[in-house]
Write a protein that holds these residues in place. Structure first.
Motif, PDB file in Angstrom:
ATOM      1  N   LEU A 109       0.827  -1.211   0.000  1.00 26.83           N
ATOM      2  CA  LEU A 109       0.000   0.000   0.000  1.00 26.83           C
ATOM      3  C   LEU A 109       0.861   1.260   0.000  1.00 26.83           C
ATOM      4  N   THR A 110       1.925   1.253   0.783  1.00 26.60           N
ATOM      5  CA  THR A 110       2.808   2.423   0.840  1.00 26.60           C
ATOM      6  C   THR A 110       3.485   2.668  -0.503  1.00 26.60           C
ATOM      7  N   ALA A 111       3.977   1.597  -1.138  1.00 33.19           N
ATOM      8  CA  ALA A 111       4.622   1.754  -2.444  1.00 33.19           C
ATOM      9  C   ALA A 111       3.625   2.237  -3.489  1.00 33.19           C
ATOM     10  N   ALA A 112       2.413   1.680  -3.463  1.00 33.58           N
ATOM     11  CA  ALA A 112       1.401   2.095  -4.430  1.00 33.58           C
ATOM     12  C   ALA A 112       1.052   3.573  -4.268  1.00 33.58           C
ATOM     13  N   ARG A 113       0.947   4.013  -3.035  1.00 35.90           N
ATOM     14  CA  ARG A 113       0.548   5.393  -2.775  1.00 35.90           C
ATOM     15  C   ARG A 113       1.710   6.372  -2.960  1.00 35.90           C
ATOM     16  N   ASP A 114       2.849   6.071  -2.368  1.00 34.65           N
ATOM     17  CA  ASP A 114       3.934   7.057  -2.291  1.00 34.65           C
ATOM     18  C   ASP A 114       4.912   7.004  -3.455  1.00 34.65           C
ATOM     19  N   THR A 115       4.991   5.877  -4.152  1.00 36.18           N
ATOM     20  CA  THR A 115       5.907   5.767  -5.291  1.00 36.18           C
ATOM     21  C   THR A 115       5.176   5.810  -6.619  1.00 36.18           C
ATOM     22  N   LEU A 116       3.975   5.208  -6.667  1.00 36.05           N
ATOM     23  CA  LEU A 116       3.259   5.070  -7.932  1.00 36.05           C
ATOM     24  C   LEU A 116       2.081   6.024  -8.085  1.00 36.05           C
ATOM     25  N   ASP A 117       1.645   6.657  -7.002  1.00 32.93           N
ATOM     26  CA  ASP A 117       0.477   7.552  -7.056  1.00 32.93           C
ATOM     27  C   ASP A 117      -0.809   6.814  -7.450  1.00 32.93           C
ATOM     28  N   LEU A 118      -0.895   5.541  -7.116  1.00 37.25           N
ATOM     29  CA  LEU A 118      -2.088   4.770  -7.420  1.00 37.25           C
ATOM     30  C   LEU A 118      -3.048   4.799  -6.233  1.00 37.25           C
ATOM     31  N   GLU A 119      -4.337   4.798  -6.532  1.00 34.48           N
ATOM     32  CA  GLU A 119      -5.358   4.699  -5.491  1.00 34.48           C
ATOM     33  C   GLU A 119      -5.737   3.230  -5.347  1.00 34.48           C
ATOM     34  N   ALA A 200      13.920   8.116 -11.065  1.00 31.85           N
ATOM     35  CA  ALA A 200      13.911   7.824  -9.631  1.00 31.85           C
ATOM     36  C   ALA A 200      13.759   9.109  -8.824  1.00 31.85           C
ATOM     37  N   GLY A 201      12.959   9.029  -7.783  1.00 31.27           N
ATOM     38  CA  GLY A 201      12.776  10.174  -6.904  1.00 31.27           C
ATOM     39  C   GLY A 201      11.685  11.130  -7.337  1.00 31.27           C
ATOM     40  N   HIS A 202      11.014  10.846  -8.443  1.00 30.75           N
ATOM     41  CA  HIS A 202       9.944  11.713  -8.933  1.00 30.75           C
ATOM     42  C   HIS A 202       8.613  10.980  -8.843  1.00 30.75           C
ATOM     43  N   ARG A 203       7.559  11.735  -8.576  1.00 29.58           N
ATOM     44  CA  ARG A 203       6.227  11.152  -8.495  1.00 29.58           C
ATOM     45  C   ARG A 203       5.594  11.115  -9.879  1.00 29.58           C
ATOM     46  N   PRO A 204       4.970   9.995 -10.236  1.00 27.17           N
ATOM     47  CA  PRO A 204       4.393   9.876 -11.579  1.00 27.17           C
ATOM     48  C   PRO A 204       3.412  10.985 -11.952  1.00 27.17           C
ATOM     49  N   LEU A 205       2.524  11.368 -11.052  1.00 29.18           N
ATOM     50  CA  LEU A 205       1.533  12.384 -11.413  1.00 29.18           C
ATOM     51  C   LEU A 205       2.184  13.740 -11.677  1.00 29.18           C
ATOM     52  N   ALA A 206       3.228  14.068 -10.929  1.00 27.38           N
ATOM     53  CA  ALA A 206       3.935  15.327 -11.181  1.00 27.38           C
ATOM     54  C   ALA A 206       4.625  15.283 -12.543  1.00 27.38           C
ATOM     55  N   VAL A 207       5.188  14.135 -12.889  1.00 24.40           N
ATOM     56  CA  VAL A 207       5.842  13.997 -14.186  1.00 24.40           C
ATOM     57  C   VAL A 207       4.808  14.061 -15.306  1.00 24.40           C
ATOM     58  N   VAL A 208       3.659  13.438 -15.104  1.00 23.18           N
ATOM     59  CA  VAL A 208       2.588  13.494 -16.104  1.00 23.18           C
ATOM     60  C   VAL A 208       2.196  14.942 -16.389  1.00 23.18           C
ATOM     61  N   ARG A 209       2.061  15.734 -15.349  1.00 18.59           N
ATOM     62  CA  ARG A 209       1.700  17.151 -15.554  1.00 18.59           C
ATOM     63  C   ARG A 209       2.779  17.878 -16.337  1.00 18.59           C
ATOM     64  N   ALA A 210       4.043  17.597 -16.018  1.00 16.94           N
ATOM     65  CA  ALA A 210       5.141  18.249 -16.735  1.00 16.94           C
ATOM     66  C   ALA A 210       5.168  17.810 -18.199  1.00 16.94           C
ATOM     67  N   VAL A 211       4.920  16.535 -18.440  1.00 14.04           N
ATOM     68  CA  VAL A 211       4.906  16.007 -19.812  1.00 14.04           C
ATOM     69  C   VAL A 211       3.774  16.645 -20.607  1.00 14.04           C
ATOM     70  N   ARG A 212       2.596  16.715 -20.021  1.00  8.22           N
ATOM     71  CA  ARG A 212       1.449  17.283 -20.732  1.00  8.22           C
ATOM     72  C   ARG A 212       1.689  18.761 -21.064  1.00  8.22           C
ATOM     73  N   THR A 213       2.247  19.501 -20.133  1.00 10.70           N
ATOM     74  CA  THR A 213       2.542  20.912 -20.381  1.00 10.70           C
ATOM     75  C   THR A 213       3.549  21.068 -21.513  1.00 10.70           C
ATOM     76  N   ALA A 214       4.613  20.247 -21.474  1.00 12.91           N
ATOM     77  CA  ALA A 214       5.646  20.331 -22.514  1.00 12.91           C
ATOM     78  C   ALA A 214       5.081  19.952 -23.879  1.00 12.91           C
ATOM     79  N   ALA A 215       4.255  18.916 -23.918  1.00 12.18           N
ATOM     80  CA  ALA A 215       3.686  18.475 -25.191  1.00 12.18           C
ATOM     81  C   ALA A 215       2.761  19.531 -25.784  1.00 12.18           C
ATOM     82  N   ARG A 216       1.940  20.136 -24.954  1.00 17.40           N
ATOM     83  CA  ARG A 216       1.006  21.142 -25.458  1.00 17.40           C
ATOM     84  C   ARG A 216       1.745  22.369 -25.987  1.00 17.40           C
TER      85      ARG A 216
END
Length: 240
Positions: A109-119, A200-216
């Motif tokens: 549960l900790t890995a899913a929440r804190d590393t993967l940003d999964l609910e 490593a060391g980055h949260r997936p959802l934060a990276v997704v936001r950065a990727v979407r901004t860069a792509a747009r």
């Protein structure tokens, strides 16, 4: 190759798991999630992780994505983890199976929440083997075979530079572009899909936001951009 490895190879990237909200247009491959969860379980003394699967906890209440979804993408809703594991006899002699299960469940549960940003709403566990102390090998997470294929850097010799790929590769937290479902940047009439690995060391959802901004910005137009995370890198041993 073990039975679990054979199953992983057959399944490929597995299901595409929902990341964030239904209007976010982000998914994580089950294969990437499995690797992170296996590492978390393998960090517990006396535990050897086995097959790990993820699915929607309640498909009836899941929400469809509001942007074009890639093939095999699950709708948005809390997940259930199903995990097999083996434990050595000495560990089970020191503590009950219930207590060890609670430890494994907490690590997942900790890995899913804190590393993967999964609910994750539920974790189901199954003890598949009790290992003899003399034969038990140190638990280690097996890196799945056939992970995301390497993609040449955008604009490498002989390749036309894709402005979206160039922009995404430079976004914060992106370890690289990947091509699990095809090209790293997939253009379609109804939108653009980008595949990437998270550093490593980055949260997936934060990276997704950065990727979407860069792509747009690179597209220069307001088009739906979905993001598929195909790997989440782990920190090197000893790295804080």
């Amino acid at each position: 190759m073990t039975t679990a490895d054979a199953v992983r190879a057959r399944l490929g990237p597995g299901r595409l798991l929902p990341l964030g909200r239904a209007d976010g247009g982000a998914w994580l491959t089950e294969r990437a999630a499995e690797a992170v969860l296996a590492r978390a379980a393998a960090g517990i003394d006396g535990v050897r992780p086995g097959l790990i699967r993820l699915a929607l906890a309640d498909p009836a209440t899941a929400l469809p994505a509001t942007v074009p979804a890639p093939p095999s993408a699950l709708p948005y809703g809390p997940l259930r983890i199903e995990a097999d594991f083996a434990a050595d006899g000495a560990t089970l002699a020191r503590q009950s199976l219930a207590a060890l299960g609670d430890t494994v469940r907490g690590a997942l549960l900790t890995a899913a929440r804190d590393t993967l940003d999964l609910e994750v709403a539920e974790v189901g566990l199954r003890l598949t083997d009790v290992l003899d102390d003399d034969s038990a090998e140190p638990a280690r997470p097996a890196e799945p075979d056939g992970g995301p294929r390497a993609v040449p850097p955008p604009g490498s010799p002989g390749d036309a530079a894709d402005p979206v790929a160039v922009a995404v590769a430079e976004a914060a937290g992106v370890a690289g572009l990947t091509g699990v479902l095809g090209e790293p940047v997939h253009r379609a009439p109804d939108g653009v899909r980008v595949e990437c690995a998270v550093a490593a060391g980055h949260r997936p959802l934060a990276v997704v936001r950065a990727v979407r901004t860069a792509a747009r910005r690179a597209l220069g137009a307001e088009r739906p951009v979905s993001v598929l995370v195909t790997a989440v890198e782990s920190a090197a041993p000893g790295t804080p």
